[in-house]
Structures are given as C-alpha cells and as structure tokens.
Design a protein around this motif. Structure first.
Motif, PDB file in Angstrom:
ATOM      1  N   ARG A   3       0.394   5.420   1.241  1.00 63.20           N
ATOM      2  CA  ARG A   3      -0.394   6.524   1.782  1.00 63.20           C
ATOM      3  C   ARG A   3       0.362   7.813   1.503  1.00 63.20           C
ATOM      4  O   ARG A   3       1.502   7.980   1.933  1.00 63.20           O
ATOM      5  CB  ARG A   3      -0.629   6.390   3.289  1.00 63.20           C
ATOM      6  CG  ARG A   3      -1.580   7.488   3.811  1.00 63.20           C
ATOM      7  CD  ARG A   3      -1.859   7.398   5.300  1.00 63.20           C
ATOM      8  NE  ARG A   3      -0.727   7.863   6.080  1.00 63.20           N
ATOM      9  CZ  ARG A   3       0.015   7.104   6.864  1.00 63.20           C
ATOM     10  NH1 ARG A   3      -0.236   5.810   6.952  1.00 63.20           N
ATOM     11  NH2 ARG A   3       1.030   7.607   7.533  1.00 63.20           N
ATOM     12  N   LEU A  57      -0.539  10.298 -12.817  1.00 66.53           N
ATOM     13  CA  LEU A  57      -1.976  10.231 -12.612  1.00 66.53           C
ATOM     14  C   LEU A  57      -2.670  10.363 -13.959  1.00 66.53           C
ATOM     15  O   LEU A  57      -2.624  11.410 -14.603  1.00 66.53           O
ATOM     16  CB  LEU A  57      -2.430  11.344 -11.663  1.00 66.53           C
ATOM     17  CG  LEU A  57      -1.749  11.362 -10.287  1.00 66.53           C
ATOM     18  CD1 LEU A  57      -2.284  12.518  -9.445  1.00 66.53           C
ATOM     19  CD2 LEU A  57      -1.927  10.034  -9.573  1.00 66.53           C
ATOM     20  N   PHE A 101      -6.066  15.151  -3.041  1.00 64.25           N
ATOM     21  CA  PHE A 101      -5.301  14.057  -2.448  1.00 64.25           C
ATOM     22  C   PHE A 101      -4.663  14.418  -1.113  1.00 64.25           C
ATOM     23  O   PHE A 101      -3.893  13.640  -0.559  1.00 64.25           O
ATOM     24  CB  PHE A 101      -4.241  13.561  -3.439  1.00 64.25           C
ATOM     25  CG  PHE A 101      -4.829  12.786  -4.589  1.00 64.25           C
ATOM     26  CD1 PHE A 101      -5.000  11.418  -4.494  1.00 64.25           C
ATOM     27  CD2 PHE A 101      -5.233  13.432  -5.744  1.00 64.25           C
ATOM     28  CE1 PHE A 101      -5.561  10.700  -5.541  1.00 64.25           C
ATOM     29  CE2 PHE A 101      -5.795  12.722  -6.802  1.00 64.25           C
ATOM     30  CZ  PHE A 101      -5.961  11.361  -6.702  1.00 64.25           C
ATOM     31  N   GLN A 133      -6.049   1.766 -10.032  1.00 73.71           N
ATOM     32  CA  GLN A 133      -7.171   2.686  -9.994  1.00 73.71           C
ATOM     33  C   GLN A 133      -7.321   3.297  -8.601  1.00 73.71           C
ATOM     34  O   GLN A 133      -7.315   2.589  -7.595  1.00 73.71           O
ATOM     35  CB  GLN A 133      -8.472   1.993 -10.396  1.00 73.71           C
ATOM     36  CG  GLN A 133      -9.641   2.961 -10.524  1.00 73.71           C
ATOM     37  CD  GLN A 133     -10.900   2.331 -11.089  1.00 73.71           C
ATOM     38  OE1 GLN A 133     -11.863   3.034 -11.398  1.00 73.71           O
ATOM     39  NE2 GLN A 133     -10.934   1.015 -11.225  1.00 73.71           N
ATOM     40  N   VAL A 134      -7.436   4.624  -8.564  1.00 74.39           N
ATOM     41  CA  VAL A 134      -7.542   5.355  -7.301  1.00 74.39           C
ATOM     42  C   VAL A 134      -8.807   6.206  -7.347  1.00 74.39           C
ATOM     43  O   VAL A 134      -8.991   7.012  -8.270  1.00 74.39           O
ATOM     44  CB  VAL A 134      -6.327   6.274  -7.064  1.00 74.39           C
ATOM     45  CG1 VAL A 134      -6.444   6.984  -5.720  1.00 74.39           C
ATOM     46  CG2 VAL A 134      -5.031   5.469  -7.147  1.00 74.39           C
ATOM     47  N   THR A 179      -4.553  10.260   1.254  1.00 81.02           N
ATOM     48  CA  THR A 179      -5.047   9.262   0.307  1.00 81.02           C
ATOM     49  C   THR A 179      -4.315   7.936   0.483  1.00 81.02           C
ATOM     50  O   THR A 179      -3.087   7.890   0.509  1.00 81.02           O
ATOM     51  CB  THR A 179      -4.868   9.757  -1.137  1.00 81.02           C
ATOM     52  OG1 THR A 179      -5.559  11.000  -1.303  1.00 81.02           O
ATOM     53  CG2 THR A 179      -5.418   8.744  -2.120  1.00 81.02           C
ATOM     54  N   ASP A 180      -5.092   6.861   0.604  1.00 78.13           N
ATOM     55  CA  ASP A 180      -4.534   5.512   0.703  1.00 78.13           C
ATOM     56  C   ASP A 180      -4.781   4.767  -0.602  1.00 78.13           C
ATOM     57  O   ASP A 180      -5.884   4.806  -1.159  1.00 78.13           O
ATOM     58  CB  ASP A 180      -5.197   4.747   1.857  1.00 78.13           C
ATOM     59  CG  ASP A 180      -4.805   5.312   3.208  1.00 78.13           C
ATOM     60  OD1 ASP A 180      -3.609   5.275   3.531  1.00 78.13           O
ATOM     61  OD2 ASP A 180      -5.690   5.800   3.943  1.00 78.13           O
ATOM     62  N   VAL A 181      -3.750   4.084  -1.060  1.00 76.78           N
ATOM     63  CA  VAL A 181      -3.818   3.323  -2.312  1.00 76.78           C
ATOM     64  C   VAL A 181      -3.315   1.913  -2.041  1.00 76.78           C
ATOM     65  O   VAL A 181      -2.227   1.730  -1.481  1.00 76.78           O
ATOM     66  CB  VAL A 181      -2.969   3.976  -3.417  1.00 76.78           C
ATOM     67  CG1 VAL A 181      -3.040   3.151  -4.696  1.00 76.78           C
ATOM     68  CG2 VAL A 181      -3.411   5.405  -3.671  1.00 76.78           C
ATOM     69  N   THR A 182      -4.099   0.918  -2.442  1.00 77.79           N
ATOM     70  CA  THR A 182      -3.687  -0.474  -2.315  1.00 77.79           C
ATOM     71  C   THR A 182      -2.943  -0.904  -3.572  1.00 77.79           C
ATOM     72  O   THR A 182      -3.389  -0.629  -4.689  1.00 77.79           O
ATOM     73  CB  THR A 182      -4.907  -1.390  -2.110  1.00 77.79           C
ATOM     74  OG1 THR A 182      -5.564  -1.018  -0.900  1.00 77.79           O
ATOM     75  CG2 THR A 182      -4.487  -2.852  -2.030  1.00 77.79           C
ATOM     76  N   ALA A 242      -3.195   5.474 -11.243  1.00 76.27           N
ATOM     77  CA  ALA A 242      -1.863   5.878 -10.794  1.00 76.27           C
ATOM     78  C   ALA A 242      -0.832   4.875 -11.286  1.00 76.27           C
ATOM     79  O   ALA A 242      -0.941   3.678 -11.027  1.00 76.27           O
ATOM     80  CB  ALA A 242      -1.827   5.967  -9.271  1.00 76.27           C
ATOM     81  N   SER A 262     -12.403   8.561 -11.627  1.00 80.49           N
ATOM     82  CA  SER A 262     -11.298   8.010 -10.844  1.00 80.49           C
ATOM     83  C   SER A 262     -10.004   8.321 -11.583  1.00 80.49           C
ATOM     84  O   SER A 262     -10.016   8.825 -12.715  1.00 80.49           O
ATOM     85  CB  SER A 262     -11.456   6.500 -10.639  1.00 80.49           C
ATOM     86  OG  SER A 262     -11.310   5.809 -11.872  1.00 80.49           O
ATOM     87  N   SER A 285       0.831  -1.202   0.000  1.00 79.86           N
ATOM     88  CA  SER A 285       0.000   0.000   0.000  1.00 79.86           C
ATOM     89  C   SER A 285       0.864   1.251   0.000  1.00 79.86           C
ATOM     90  O   SER A 285       2.038   1.219   0.375  1.00 79.86           O
ATOM     91  CB  SER A 285      -0.909   0.002   1.241  1.00 79.86           C
ATOM     92  OG  SER A 285      -0.132   0.030   2.428  1.00 79.86           O
TER      93      SER A 285
END
Length: 302
Positions: A70, A174, A265, A125-126, A74-77, A143, A140, A68
């Motif tokens: 952060r 992005l 973000f 996808q974020v 914003t958190d992104v997996t 990234a 969306s 992940s």
C-alpha cells in the motif's frame, strides 16, 4: 549453531581442488539440490567472501509467494513471486544486535549473486484509480519491483523480534504506453527503504502496529558430512508499515506527468505512517559455514 571462532578460509583454487577430489562437478556447473536448492548463484568467488578474516560465510535463497503493497491511497496485490538470492559473510568484527530479552543475533553483510540479479520479480498490473481498465498497459500500469541499492544488515535470527530481518532499498518502475519506460516511484538516490520484520512494527499514525510471523524454523546439518548448516524459515510473514514513499520521476516526456502520477496514486498521503508492505508465504534457506572451502564442497556434493 556453528562456533563463531575464526577459521582461516582457503583460496578458491583449494576449494575447487577439494570439490574435484570428491569426484563432484564444481558448484557453478550444476545446480545444487536438496537443502541447498536455489543456491547455484551463491558468489563463492567474490573477494568479500574469500576474505580470510571472515568468521562465517553463507548463501541465501528466498522466495515470497504472496503479499501486498500500500503506497499512498493505492493497494497492490503481489500476484507473482519475488525472489532474493545472495551471499553473506560475518566479518571479523563479529557485529551483533542485542534484543530486549537479552538474546542476540549475528548481523551479516550481503554480497550480490555470482550470476543473475539479487532481486527478481515479474511486473504486477495495477489499475489506475478512476479509469476503467480495458487495455492493459494503457488503461492500467505494470509495476516492476527493482532493487535500488545493496541489501544491508541481514539478521536472519531476528525471528519474532521487533527488528528488521534486513534493510531493502527498492524502486517501483511504472510501465505504461503514456508514461514511457522510465517512470519510477523512488530512485537509486531516493529509494523506498523497507525494513521488514517478523515481529511487531511501531509506525507513526494513522498506521497501527502489525505483527509478522517467522514461520516454521528448521535447522539441518549437511547430509554429506560437511560442516555447513542450513536454517530454513517456511511460510514466514514479513511486515513493514513505517516507511515513507518518495515521489515520481521520469514519467512522460521530461517528467511532465510526474505530478499526475503522484495525484493518481495518492502520493500526497504517502508519508511515514501511510504505507505498508506484507511479504507473505516467504520461504527462506540460509546455508552457513566457517570455511569457504567446505561450503563450496557442500554445495557441489549436493
């Protein structure tokens, strides 16, 4: 471990002759297998690798399967693998890092792969905060993690130590129908500089220390009698929550949407101590040898 005494490295022509003498196809013509799987793009012919003063040369292949990011609020997996591939050499100066417990580890220099990219990752996808995502790529953002400079200071045996395994400069592209194709968080001149460790971090507040995991470590000698040794690190967890995140650039026509991206973000809260990255389920293989000739032959024979 391989002896650190200097051994002269033969020319590429001699390496190819040795491979042919074994009755094998040159490494570039087929993918190495076994403990060398993934090392087909190792830059064996690069000038830095052929330097006869090198104490060791090697190949690295690493895949991160989860994790992940952060950045700001914003958190992104990490939903798809991130792959790293490159060559390494330990130069004549024999640089090492000394750890508090009295042990030390070699500091390797990195050489980009012969073919392909050092870092490969699929777009993630974020969701845009505050917007219901009904049209991917419009409501969306995708990234894309990209390298923003050379990887430096590769210290594979910093396992469990509170010291970076490498220094990784990246930028996040992005991709969105409104933002255009050149919208980035970070850049080549102002990258996100990651220093992931399998040990424990020491971040600025409000982040607290987090600890990684070196995974299961194994060392294997070459199965065909060559001098190469392959160290593998399976299921490792690398962490960094000490880095700062730069602002946005190139978003919208003439960058008119940079501020909007930064606001969406939460980049006003993206200074050191607010961001984090976890590279989880990371599997890495490192092949090292004192001789480039022998390393090339080992890859071919595999």
């Amino acid at each position: 471990m391989i002896s650190t005494h200097t051994r002269r490295i033969a020319t590429v022509g001699a390496a190819l002759a040795a491979v042919l003498a074994l009755g094998a196809t040159p490494a570039a013509a087929r993918a190495p297998g076994g403990i060398y799987t993934g090392m087909g793009n190792c830059p064996l012919t690069a000038p830095a690798m052929r330097d006869t003063t090198n104490l060791q040369v090697g190949c690295v292949y690493s895949v991160t399967n989860a994790g992940s990011f952060r950045i700001g609020t914003t958190d992104v997996t990490l939903s798809s693998p991130i792959t790293l591939q490159f060559g390494v050499y330990w130069p004549a100066g024999a640089p090492v890092v000394e750890f508090p417990d009295g042990s030390s580890a070699n500091v390797y220099s990195v050489v980009p792969p012969a073919n392909g990219r050092t870092l490969t990752a699929a777009p993630i996808q974020v969701a845009i905060p505050g917007i219901w995502n009904i049209i991917p790529g419009v409501t969306s953002v995708f990234a894309q993690v990209e390298l923003a400079g050379p990887i430096t200071r590769f210290v594979p045996l910093a396992t469990g130590e509170s010291y970076p395994v490498f220094v990784l400069p990246i930028k996040l592209r992005l991709i969105n129908a409104v933002l255009g194709l050149n919208c980035y968080l970070g850049s080549n001149s102002h990258p996100l500089i990651l220093r992931p460790t399998t040990g424990t971090t020491d971040p600025q507040p409000p982040n607290g220390p987090v600890t990684g995991d070196p995974g299961v470590i194994d060392v294997q000698a070459d199965p065909n009698g060559h001098s190469a040794v392959v160290a593998s690190f399976a299921g490792a967890r690398l962490v960094d929550n000490e880095f700062a995140a730069p602002g946005a650039s190139g978003c919208g026509l003439a960058g008119i949407l940079n501020g909007l991206v930064e606001q969406a973000f939460g980049l006003s809260q993206a200074g050191a101590g607010h961001n984090a990255v976890v590279f989880d389920r990371t599997n890495t293989s490192l092949a090292v040898d004192e001789s480039l000739t022998d390393l090339a032959a080992a890859l071919a024979a595999s």
